[in-house]
Design an enzyme around this catalytic site. Sequence first.
Site, short mmCIF file in Angstrom:
data_model
loop_
_atom_site.label_atom_id
_atom_site.label_comp_id
_atom_site.label_asym_id
_atom_site.label_seq_id
_atom_site.Cartn_x
_atom_site.Cartn_y
_atom_site.Cartn_z
N LYS A 159 0.83 -1.21 0.00
CA LYS A 159 0.00 0.00 0.00
C LYS A 159 0.86 1.26 0.00
O LYS A 159 0.51 2.28 0.63
CB LYS A 159 -0.98 0.01 1.18
N LEU A 461 -19.05 -44.14 38.16
CA LEU A 461 -19.23 -42.92 38.93
C LEU A 461 -19.06 -43.18 40.43
O LEU A 461 -19.15 -44.33 40.89
CB LEU A 461 -20.64 -42.38 38.69
N SER A 462 -18.83 -42.11 41.15
CA SER A 462 -18.77 -42.21 42.60
C SER A 462 -20.15 -42.69 43.09
O SER A 462 -21.17 -42.16 42.67
CB SER A 462 -18.45 -40.83 43.18
N SER A 534 -11.79 -43.36 37.57
CA SER A 534 -11.06 -43.29 36.30
C SER A 534 -11.95 -42.78 35.16
O SER A 534 -12.32 -43.53 34.28
CB SER A 534 -10.42 -44.64 35.95
#
Lengths: 633, 311
Positions: A159, A461-462, A534
């Site tokens: 430019k 799961l827990s 896990s």
Amino acid sequence: MDTDALRELSFTGSKDQLCFITCGSVDDGKSTLIGRLLHDSRGIYEDQLQALARDSVKHGTTGDAIDFALLVDGLEAEREQGITIDVAYRFFTTPRRSFMVADTPGHERYTRNMATGASNAQLAVILIDASKGVLVQTRRHSYICALLGIRHVVVALNKMDLVDYRKQVFDRIVADYVRFASNLGFTSIAAVPISARCGDNIINRSRNTDWFQGPCLLDYLESIDIQSETAGLSFRFPVQWVNRPNLDFRGYAGTVVSGSIAVGDEIVVPASGRNSRVKQIVTYDGELVRAEAGDAVTITLTDEIDIGRGDVIAKPTERPQVADQFAAHVIWMDQEVMVPGRSYGFRIGTQSFASGRITAMKYRIDVSTGAHVAARSLRLNEIGFCKIATVLPVTFDAYEANRRTGSFIVIDRDTNRTVGAGMIAFPLRRAAKACQPLSLGKKERAALKHQGPCIIWFTGLSGAGKSTIANVVDQKLFAMSYHTMLLDSDNLRHGLNRDLGFTESDRIENIRRAGEVAKLMVDSGLLVICSFISPYKAERDMVRDLVGDGEFIEVFVDTPIGECVRRDPKGLYAKAKSGMIKNFIGIDAPYEAPSAPEIHLTTLNQQPERLADTVLNCLATRGIIVPTNRTEN
Amino acid sequence: MNAQEITKPQTRTLPRHLRRLEAESIEIMREVVADFRKPVMLYSSGKDSSVMLHLAQKAFYPAKVPFPLLHVDTTWKFREMISFRDETAQRLGIDLIVHVNPDGIERGINPIESGSTLHTQIMKTDALKRALDVHGFDAAFGGARRDEEKSRAKERIFSFRSHGHVWDPRNQRPELWNLFNTRSLKGETMRVFAISNWTELDVWEYVMLENIPVVPLYFAKMRWVVHRNGALIMVDDERLPLSPNETPELKMMRFRTLGCYPLSGAIESDAATIKDIVAEMQVATRSERQGRLIDTDESASMEKKKREGYF
């Protein structure tokens, strides 16, 4: 040079190719420049130009004029959004050289694409808007170019027509740039005042810049010497494929990536330390006396030594590194953040899929300033300096010494996506010789106990019921006189894993340690029962990989989250919901359910006793235990 | 095999850029054979196919090309392409699998009444996907080049396809250095474009310098043609229906690109040798695929076809 000269394409027998990348900020005129180079070197045909004119009316942003950006932004999604998503490769040829140009996006969020384009480029054309000067993006791109090993830079000060072609503007911005870039390690920095729109100094020298003495852009691109870059590098030949058409021929197919080799030369395979000599260099077009960088050949050796895909053939006097730990720059390329400790696949040379981990982040790099910023992880488009450990030793060079043998990509082991790219800085530790050989193996130890050693891995799961079932399984096996050990997450966190919390990377480390302990116990011949939430598939697979085939029994204790919350044996869900516990799996952290577990237990309306029997039956089917009551033997 | 047997006279003096392209393609082909379970080479008997096949012979020499060729035959290819195809496979002793979509035949799909879009979809794209599935190929070489078309300019060398052979331009793997991610899960496949970085001119120069046989349709000859929709369509057999205002005329012409004959426009030309072709290309003002009617049946047409599994 005039455009007519460009039309005379002829083989000169010496035409080589220059691969370059164009970069710079958004709207700095990159696409216009490429469009002009292609157009003026006859890389655009009339019908393509007509299509371009039609598209310009529909999608263009340049009024009545042809929008050259549409020539390279070819995908629909790009046109819809008016941005460049991906690298486009374009070709053009002049009588002196052929060119491959990687047009890369200017947006910061596409840094990975810019790096992709830069990985194979020998030179970068960095566009700077003369009316704006050196911008953050100019610095960012220059930094990435330097990091990726580009040694030649041309600053195209675009430019110039907007600043009346003033020499002072050019001199000032070029001085600014050179000052900034002086510590980036470029071999050459050239600068050309151009106007991509008006065609100044691109292919023809411009009358508007009489004060400029240097070559125009194309002249420069045609004449810069890039061959010397690979000259003088050590010989490297990564073996791609072993060619065995019959019993009498064993050839190693590959490409000489650097240096050269001749028939009779002594060679070494650094990973195994074995030596031999080159017997033949075979090609379809006849045997060669010597092969050089860039030649795809097949080498035979005078000795029968064990070489396979992934090995690197080198010369004994100039060996690459062999190590299982190294430090490297990593560019992260995936939406999912990089997690230190997680197991990834690494592709280094022809070593297709070395499994390894990013063990530590040293720092993240702010690419606009080059500053080192403390970080524990990397997000999309971020660059960091990391330590990496691979399971097996790999052969490599420092990236600075050799781009081909010092680079790697990181692959997600679940999805196989390419998630990162890296450049090796230095080895951290030489590969240790093979592990201390043990005279007694897992097989002997297990045979004494009359059982097949394995890991029985409960995940879920827990509150799903993992530990309850695991305990019953343990008791039953014990009652049958099997030798077992039970590893439970809660118990390990009291000792071995006392230093770990519940962030994603700590959870990964928790599983890694548990896996290693379980593996040692398998080596001692035990049935190891593990109970861990896990949550990530990658880590469960990592443990699976630690032991032999069939020695990892994944037991998915599948209980709906609602039921787990109702049971909530430790009151943890209640705490998580009240915000007292962060990163609780199932609440504000994800659980990745196993897709193909060996045993899938659903616990609703089931007694732990019955579920434990399911596990025992499976062990019996797999020949791990013999389902007779051994106490009677 | 001993040293004498594999010694051949060294005749080639390829220019440097062709040597580099050749080596790159060979490297790509070897990666595929090393990393994939069951590769195949898509073979249309066109010039790009011919170059690919020649490169494959070089890549695995002295072993034979370790994969079969697959031709998806739409039944509307030029007769000369078919005979060239069969001769080539026989001459080189390579397995050739020809797949024709039986559903398409049953439904009477053809490029004239069904239209080019449906014909291409059923007889090329669907047929290709089916053929790959039936044989369980996990990687397929294709002869597409980046200089052909703008969506191909963005194509990877290892083009990842998810289940059903779908191409999602947003879900492609970045390709850095020469490190290709060849991993795929069951059901996912890879299209591999081993001559991505070649241009049309590179292909012709290479054909010339390596003496690679190509279909005679590329060379100018007097052939019967009709003008149709701005293209010169060759009357290859009696199946081409002529409208009342169409009269076949004999013209000196040749093809730059070959597909189904009613969909491939010829160009008027006197180029009767490869040297002539190279010279003609140097002054050509129209692109290679301009005669391909299927590229222009809608905007972003190639991209759409590729998304659906077109190669």
